[in-house]
Design a protein around this motif. Sequence first.
Motif, mmCIF file in Angstrom:
data_model
loop_
_atom_site.group_PDB
_atom_site.id
_atom_site.type_symbol
_atom_site.label_atom_id
_atom_site.label_comp_id
_atom_site.label_asym_id
_atom_site.label_seq_id
_atom_site.Cartn_x
_atom_site.Cartn_y
_atom_site.Cartn_z
ATOM 1 N N PHE A 116 0.849 -1.187 0.000
ATOM 2 C CA PHE A 116 0.000 0.000 0.000
ATOM 3 C C PHE A 116 0.889 1.243 0.000
ATOM 4 O O PHE A 116 1.945 1.256 0.628
ATOM 5 C CB PHE A 116 -0.899 0.035 1.239
ATOM 6 C CG PHE A 116 -1.995 -0.992 1.226
ATOM 7 C CD1 PHE A 116 -3.310 -0.624 0.985
ATOM 8 C CD2 PHE A 116 -1.720 -2.330 1.466
ATOM 9 C CE1 PHE A 116 -4.325 -1.574 0.973
ATOM 10 C CE2 PHE A 116 -2.726 -3.295 1.456
ATOM 11 C CZ PHE A 116 -4.027 -2.906 1.207
ATOM 12 N N THR A 117 0.444 2.275 -0.704
ATOM 13 C CA THR A 117 1.117 3.567 -0.609
ATOM 14 C C THR A 117 0.073 4.628 -0.285
ATOM 15 O O THR A 117 -1.082 4.519 -0.698
ATOM 16 C CB THR A 117 1.847 3.960 -1.914
ATOM 17 O OG1 THR A 117 0.891 4.315 -2.925
ATOM 18 C CG2 THR A 117 2.727 2.830 -2.415
ATOM 19 N N THR A 118 0.485 5.638 0.466
ATOM 20 C CA THR A 118 -0.389 6.785 0.727
ATOM 21 C C THR A 118 0.371 8.059 0.379
ATOM 22 O O THR A 118 1.556 8.189 0.691
ATOM 23 C CB THR A 118 -0.840 6.857 2.204
ATOM 24 O OG1 THR A 118 0.312 6.926 3.063
ATOM 25 C CG2 THR A 118 -1.661 5.635 2.584
ATOM 26 N N GLY A 119 -0.329 8.973 -0.273
ATOM 27 C CA GLY A 119 0.247 10.281 -0.566
ATOM 28 C C GLY A 119 0.757 10.429 -1.984
ATOM 29 O O GLY A 119 1.111 9.454 -2.653
ATOM 30 N N GLY A 120 0.735 11.665 -2.463
ATOM 31 C CA GLY A 120 1.365 11.993 -3.733
ATOM 32 C C GLY A 120 0.564 11.675 -4.972
ATOM 33 O O GLY A 120 1.129 11.463 -6.049
ATOM 34 N N ILE A 121 -0.791 11.648 -4.859
ATOM 35 C CA ILE A 121 -1.594 11.380 -6.063
ATOM 36 C C ILE A 121 -2.567 12.529 -6.348
ATOM 37 O O ILE A 121 -3.614 12.333 -6.934
ATOM 38 C CB ILE A 121 -2.351 10.040 -5.979
ATOM 39 C CG1 ILE A 121 -3.318 10.008 -4.782
ATOM 40 C CG2 ILE A 121 -1.377 8.883 -5.891
ATOM 41 C CD1 ILE A 121 -4.236 8.776 -4.787
ATOM 42 N N GLY A 122 -2.189 13.731 -5.936
ATOM 43 C CA GLY A 122 -3.044 14.896 -6.139
ATOM 44 C C GLY A 122 -2.786 15.585 -7.475
ATOM 45 O O GLY A 122 -2.157 15.027 -8.377
ATOM 46 N N PRO A 123 -3.244 16.846 -7.613
ATOM 47 C CA PRO A 123 -3.189 17.546 -8.907
ATOM 48 C C PRO A 123 -1.937 18.388 -9.133
ATOM 49 O O PRO A 123 -1.794 18.976 -10.211
ATOM 50 C CB PRO A 123 -4.420 18.452 -8.834
ATOM 51 C CG PRO A 123 -4.519 18.796 -7.375
ATOM 52 C CD PRO A 123 -4.071 17.560 -6.632
ATOM 53 N N THR A 124 -1.037 18.472 -8.157
ATOM 54 C CA THR A 124 0.089 19.393 -8.291
ATOM 55 C C THR A 124 1.330 18.704 -8.869
ATOM 56 O O THR A 124 1.434 17.474 -8.895
ATOM 57 C CB THR A 124 0.436 20.031 -6.933
ATOM 58 O OG1 THR A 124 0.767 19.002 -5.994
ATOM 59 C CG2 THR A 124 -0.750 20.822 -6.401
ATOM 60 N N HIS A 125 2.295 19.530 -9.273
ATOM 61 C CA HIS A 125 3.485 19.018 -9.971
ATOM 62 C C HIS A 125 4.321 18.084 -9.107
ATOM 63 O O HIS A 125 5.051 17.233 -9.619
ATOM 64 C CB HIS A 125 4.352 20.196 -10.430
ATOM 65 C CG HIS A 125 5.037 20.899 -9.302
ATOM 66 N ND1 HIS A 125 4.381 21.779 -8.461
ATOM 67 C CD2 HIS A 125 6.313 20.819 -8.848
ATOM 68 C CE1 HIS A 125 5.228 22.224 -7.545
ATOM 69 N NE2 HIS A 125 6.402 21.670 -7.761
ATOM 70 N N ASP A 126 4.252 18.275 -7.770
ATOM 71 C CA ASP A 126 5.080 17.444 -6.896
ATOM 72 C C ASP A 126 4.386 16.144 -6.487
ATOM 73 O O ASP A 126 4.931 15.376 -5.693
ATOM 74 C CB ASP A 126 5.515 18.229 -5.652
ATOM 75 C CG ASP A 126 4.335 18.745 -4.829
ATOM 76 O OD1 ASP A 126 3.203 18.781 -5.363
ATOM 77 O OD2 ASP A 126 4.549 19.117 -3.658
ATOM 78 N N ASP A 127 3.202 15.894 -7.020
ATOM 79 C CA ASP A 127 2.514 14.624 -6.781
ATOM 80 C C ASP A 127 3.002 13.629 -7.831
ATOM 81 O O ASP A 127 2.444 13.529 -8.932
ATOM 82 C CB ASP A 127 0.995 14.812 -6.852
ATOM 83 C CG ASP A 127 0.447 15.544 -5.635
ATOM 84 O OD1 ASP A 127 0.778 15.136 -4.514
ATOM 85 O OD2 ASP A 127 -0.290 16.517 -5.823
ATOM 86 N N ILE A 128 4.053 12.893 -7.481
ATOM 87 C CA ILE A 128 4.749 12.068 -8.476
ATOM 88 C C ILE A 128 4.585 10.567 -8.218
ATOM 89 O O ILE A 128 5.246 9.763 -8.879
ATOM 90 C CB ILE A 128 6.247 12.412 -8.511
ATOM 91 C CG1 ILE A 128 6.907 12.104 -7.153
ATOM 92 C CG2 ILE A 128 6.449 13.867 -8.901
ATOM 93 C CD1 ILE A 128 8.423 12.175 -7.192
ATOM 94 N N THR A 129 3.706 10.193 -7.293
ATOM 95 C CA THR A 129 3.588 8.782 -6.939
ATOM 96 C C THR A 129 3.223 7.904 -8.124
ATOM 97 O O THR A 129 3.813 6.842 -8.336
ATOM 98 C CB THR A 129 2.552 8.608 -5.812
ATOM 99 O OG1 THR A 129 3.035 9.274 -4.635
ATOM 100 C CG2 THR A 129 2.331 7.143 -5.492
ATOM 101 N N VAL A 130 2.229 8.316 -8.910
ATOM 102 C CA VAL A 130 1.795 7.498 -10.047
ATOM 103 C C VAL A 130 2.939 7.291 -11.027
ATOM 104 O O VAL A 130 3.185 6.171 -11.503
ATOM 105 C CB VAL A 130 0.573 8.136 -10.741
ATOM 106 C CG1 VAL A 130 0.299 7.447 -12.076
ATOM 107 C CG2 VAL A 130 -0.646 8.055 -9.838
#
Length: 252
Positions: A70-84
């Motif tokens: 499981f991962t949490t965090g970093g899947i939002g709309p901003t440039h620093d959301d790089i999880t995907v």
Amino acid sequence: MNEDRIWTAALIVIGDEILSGRTQDKNISQVALWLNLQGIRLAEVRVVPDVEAAIVAAVNELRARNDYLFTTGGIGPTHDDITVDAIAAALGRPVIVHPKAKAVLEGYYATRGGLTEARLRMARVPEGAELIENRMSGAPGIRIGNVIIMAGVPHIAGLMLEALSGKLEGGRPLISRTLGCWVAESEVADMLGATEAAHPGCQIGSYPFFRDGTVGANFVIRSTDEARLDACADDLAARLREAGHDVFAGGI
């Protein structure tokens, strides 16, 4: 479902804000408790920064030695959301815009200013991924193989876990009993070890505390078998009483 096998999961908490101390993580406990109800043990947790190389390394290491990651965090709309992007790189897959995710977001933002390019980032998934419903904000979680990608916002992550309930293969849930005692942990350490050894399939955790000027400890007995659990808890309580200590069921 194979109830005898121990199923494990790892959790990667992603975000510079966690490592800097600006944000306190609240997902570890809710993920651990939810996994237990699914018959899966949370075996390890790692906190990593918003750095692709760090995420890739952690994903590939932890998904290989656990049934689920499981991962949490970093899947939002901003440039620093790089999880995907990082997880797609770890899996060797391209990133695509999932048509169903795009449709969900178009519906959600229809009365909220429309689906901008930034918001469309939340429809991006590693190719071949399935979506996890998110009733709160529309932006879905992602499942690909044994990797499950969730939001960092705790109540949204909780909704994603709820959507996954009963959908993962696991074993028997770990159940527990707690006994409390006003005694120094060191005085009963040998007793705890002997009791645990006498009851295969049970584990005893000791959690000391200092309260009102007095030392005490809570002993948590865990097992996947209720009969074994009860027998171990009863045995430990009897041994503590025999040594002259009052025992409080449920803990102190």
